[in-house]
Every structure is written in C-alpha cells, then in structure tokens.
Design a protein around this motif. Sequence first.
Motif, PDB file in Angstrom:
ATOM      1  N   PRO A   4      -2.750  -0.306  -7.949  1.00  0.00           N
ATOM      2  CA  PRO A   4      -1.996  -1.546  -7.692  1.00  0.00           C
ATOM      3  C   PRO A   4      -2.899  -2.781  -7.676  1.00  0.00           C
ATOM      4  O   PRO A   4      -2.567  -3.799  -8.264  1.00  0.00           O
ATOM      5  N   ILE A  43      -3.556   4.256 -12.734  1.00  0.00           N
ATOM      6  CA  ILE A  43      -3.170   2.861 -12.508  1.00  0.00           C
ATOM      7  C   ILE A  43      -3.278   2.550 -11.024  1.00  0.00           C
ATOM      8  O   ILE A  43      -2.676   3.239 -10.204  1.00  0.00           O
ATOM      9  N   GLN A 101       6.504  -0.314  -6.348  1.00  0.00           N
ATOM     10  CA  GLN A 101       6.753  -0.010  -7.752  1.00  0.00           C
ATOM     11  C   GLN A 101       5.687  -0.701  -8.596  1.00  0.00           C
ATOM     12  O   GLN A 101       5.425  -1.884  -8.438  1.00  0.00           O
ATOM     13  N   LEU A 102       5.059   0.063  -9.475  1.00  0.00           N
ATOM     14  CA  LEU A 102       4.084  -0.525 -10.385  1.00  0.00           C
ATOM     15  C   LEU A 102       4.817  -1.040 -11.620  1.00  0.00           C
ATOM     16  O   LEU A 102       5.773  -0.420 -12.077  1.00  0.00           O
ATOM     17  N   LYS A 103       4.326  -2.139 -12.169  1.00  0.00           N
ATOM     18  CA  LYS A 103       4.901  -2.637 -13.420  1.00  0.00           C
ATOM     19  C   LYS A 103       4.721  -1.597 -14.516  1.00  0.00           C
ATOM     20  O   LYS A 103       5.523  -1.480 -15.430  1.00  0.00           O
ATOM     21  N   SER A 104       3.647  -0.820 -14.402  1.00  0.00           N
ATOM     22  CA  SER A 104       3.343   0.193 -15.407  1.00  0.00           C
ATOM     23  C   SER A 104       4.387   1.300 -15.462  1.00  0.00           C
ATOM     24  O   SER A 104       4.547   1.943 -16.493  1.00  0.00           O
ATOM     25  N   ASP A 105       5.105   1.528 -14.348  1.00  0.00           N
ATOM     26  CA  ASP A 105       6.140   2.568 -14.336  1.00  0.00           C
ATOM     27  C   ASP A 105       7.161   2.324 -15.450  1.00  0.00           C
ATOM     28  O   ASP A 105       7.544   3.234 -16.163  1.00  0.00           O
ATOM     29  N   LYS A 147      -6.199  -1.648 -13.376  1.00  0.00           N
ATOM     30  CA  LYS A 147      -5.313  -2.255 -12.390  1.00  0.00           C
ATOM     31  C   LYS A 147      -3.968  -2.396 -13.094  1.00  0.00           C
ATOM     32  O   LYS A 147      -3.914  -2.608 -14.307  1.00  0.00           O
ATOM     33  N   ASP A 148      -2.914  -2.315 -12.325  1.00  0.00           N
ATOM     34  CA  ASP A 148      -1.556  -2.373 -12.871  1.00  0.00           C
ATOM     35  C   ASP A 148      -1.374  -3.535 -13.853  1.00  0.00           C
ATOM     36  O   ASP A 148      -0.982  -3.346 -14.995  1.00  0.00           O
ATOM     37  N   GLU A 176      -4.588   5.005  -6.683  1.00  0.00           N
ATOM     38  CA  GLU A 176      -4.212   5.122  -8.086  1.00  0.00           C
ATOM     39  C   GLU A 176      -3.054   6.091  -8.282  1.00  0.00           C
ATOM     40  O   GLU A 176      -2.937   7.089  -7.584  1.00  0.00           O
TER      41      GLU A 176
END
Length: 126
Positions: free
Chosen positions: A44, A42, A8-12, A80-81, A51
């Motif tokens: 990781p 994005i 899971q990306l923080k950006s999600d 980057k995330d 990406e």
Amino acid sequence: MVESSSKQLKSDALMDQMKLHLASDAGKELTKKINLVYQINIAPKKIGFDEVAYVVDLKKGEVSKGSYEGGKPDATFSFKDEDFVKVALGKMNPQIAFMRGAMKIKGSLSAAQKFTPDIFPKPSKM
C-alpha cells in the motif's frame, strides 16, 4: 459494502481486469508468447510492508491472489500500489521505475524484461 480486513488496493481492480483479459483470445496469444510465471507483490505505501502477493501465470493464463505455490516464479516484482498502477497503465516506464527504486525485481532478468505494459489490458474508455 465495507472492506473489513484491508484497504482496497487500486491494483486489485487491475488484476481483475487482467483475469478477464487472459481469458480472451488476446490473452491466450500472450500466454503462448510469454509462457512465464510472475509474482507481483504490491504494498500500500512502502515496498516490503503489508504486501499483497498476486501470481500472474502466463503459462496457464491465470491470475490469483497469494504467493506462487508451484516452485519459484520466473520473476518476482515488488511495487507500491500507485507505482504498479502507473507502470501497468503505461504512465511510467518500467526501466525508469526500476532505476528509481519504484520497482524491485528478483529472479530472471530476461523473464522480467518480457513483463511489459503490453501484457495488461488497455483500460476501457468510460
């Protein structure tokens, strides 16, 4: 719940907030004012690898996962995330991120300059 396919990306979470924000009155004002389409890639750990693409469509007021299908976005950003999160939360200046190579831009620079932390919803205080 276990996320099987990818980390899971923080950006999600930010993109989810953005979806809600664009549906609000403040978000509708943004769409009128900016009227551009951005693709945000994005990664990781390292730009250009693994990406995840998001489209922030400030013409329709939508955020979606995946590459832009309607031709070319006005500008494409790669982050980057963790750097994307810093820029979106206003903790890193976009110009500085760009100069340090933490953000890469393709497409229209004038369109890219309208992509500021102001378009992101302010994180709600917990």
